[in-house]
Scaffold this active site. Structure first.
Site, short mmCIF file in Angstrom:
data_model
loop_
_atom_site.label_atom_id
_atom_site.label_comp_id
_atom_site.label_asym_id
_atom_site.label_seq_id
_atom_site.Cartn_x
_atom_site.Cartn_y
_atom_site.Cartn_z
CB CYS A 113 -0.94 0.00 1.20
SG CYS A 113 -1.96 -1.48 1.30
CG HIS A 253 -2.71 3.35 3.01
ND1 HIS A 253 -3.45 3.13 1.87
CD2 HIS A 253 -2.61 2.14 3.63
CE1 HIS A 253 -3.77 1.84 1.80
NE2 HIS A 253 -3.28 1.24 2.86
CG ASN A 283 -6.27 -0.80 2.12
OD1 ASN A 283 -5.74 -0.28 1.14
ND2 ASN A 283 -5.58 -1.39 3.08
#
Ligand code: COA
Length: 329
Positions: A113, A253, A283
């Protein structure tokens, strides 16, 4: 004269299919209430059968180039960050380059990520150093293809999408001021897809053991994530010579609203200066930060000269932060 990499274009592409939390109530022991309270997620986009990481990346890339008013043939390099490549060989960036009809350098970047900010920092350094004039940095994912539909702790978290930016050289203008990259490979096992690589090639056994799906120790990731975002953000800010009180926009994030809140508070950045869109997308891994950035930019939230802090963490455990001045002059 100081040469910098400025963000001159941005954009995103997400699948049309919107999947609300309630969808998972039929297949695993969970509830909309639990998911909203523990993660902040309400819905996510899930790729259709015709969509893949490369098709989503192509959609995002065209919007980025349109926004910048730059033709694909003028790109020097494509950096495509992903944890869900089109296939093991060749790199997903090759499919994106073919889609755009270009033959420039094109590489994949794996840092979970944190991948997009990793690519942004490396791409910006290549532009600032004079090696390239235009670098396309895209994060693209189809995480729905690697989550275990029977694992309630992961299936509810992830979504699909692609987003990115165009970096172009500017003299004495806005652009990337500093970055911070890192990895703690001793924690590789806390978030991983164990099989399908050289250590554990695909076999009937790996499929039967569900080893091609994401495995995650959620609490351990959570604990490390907050620390990584705070420490890495502070390092990048220090290198940029910017105090956290001078940050106009924090784009973290989007993994869990509680992680964002904890990091934001420790950095002393107000809620209204923090970009959050996790409730609509979940996500999306390497696509998450550029998706939040592009949505906020489209909404006109950033003004030229604003100081923007980007910070992400993910599998590895990897982390990456960047400090930049908004504007394309
Ligand atoms: N619905 C209902 N209950 C669930 C659930 C779900 N979808 N997922 C897990 N639970 C359960 C657990 O099984 C556990 O039950 P138990 O107490 O009977 O064992 C309970 O909820 C608490 O689990 P815990 O892991 O402590 O929950 P949590 O508050 O830490 O939330 C995560 C779990 C996964 C949401 C959270 O740990 C997290 O977001 N971690 C970071 C993950 C991340 O960011 N990953 C991507 C990194 S890029």
């Amino acid at each position: 004269m100081t040469r910098r990499a400025a963000i001159t274009g941005w954009g995103y592409a997400v699948p049309e299919s919107v999947v609300p939390n309630a969808y998972f109530e039929a297949s695993v022991d969970t509830s909309d209430e639990w998911i909203v309270e523990r993660t902040g997620i309400r819905e996510r986009r899930i790729a259709g059968v015709e969509e893949s990481t490369a098709t989503l990346a192509g959609g995002a890339a065209r919007r980025i180039l349109d926004r910048a008013g730059v033709a694909a043939r003028d790109l020097d390099l494509i950096i495509l960050a992903t944890a869900t490549p089109e296939q093991p060989v060749p790199q997903t960036a090759a499919f994106l380059a073919a889609d755009l009809g270009v033959h420039c350098g094109a590489l994949d970047l794996g840092a979970g990520c944190a991948g997009f900010v990793y690519g942004l920092v490396v791409g910006a350094a290549a532009v600032a150093g004079g090696t390239f004039d235009r670098v396309l940095v895209v994060g693209a994912e189809t995480l729905s293809r690697i989550v275990d539909p029977e694992d309630r702790s992961t299936v509810i978290l992830f979504g699909d999408g692609a987003a990115g930016v165009l970096l172009e050289a500017r003299e004495d203008g806005p652009g990337v001021l500093a970055g911070d990259l890192g990895v703690d490979g001793s924690a590789a096992d806390i978030l991983a897809v164990p099989a399908g690589g050289s250590r554990r090639p695909a076999s009937a056994e790996t499929v039967a053991q569900r080893e091609h799906y994401v495995r995650m120790q959620g609490q351990e990731v959570f604990r490390r994530a907050v620390r990584a975002v705070v420490d890495s953000s502070e390092s990048a800010l220090e290198r940029a010579g910017v105090a956290s009180s001078a940050v106009d926009w924090f784009v973290p994030h989007q993994a869990n609203l509680r992680i964002i809140e904890a990091a934001r508070q420790r950095l002393g950045i107000p809620t209204e200066r923090t970009v959050v869109n996790i409730e609509h997308y979940g996500n999306t891994s390497a696509a998450s930060i550029p998706l939040a950035l592009a949505e906020a930019a489209d909404a006109g939230r950033f003004s030229p000269g604003d100081t923007v802090l980007l910070s992400g963490f993910g599998a590895g455990m990897s982390w990456a932060s960047a400090v930049l001045t908004w504007g394309a002059r």
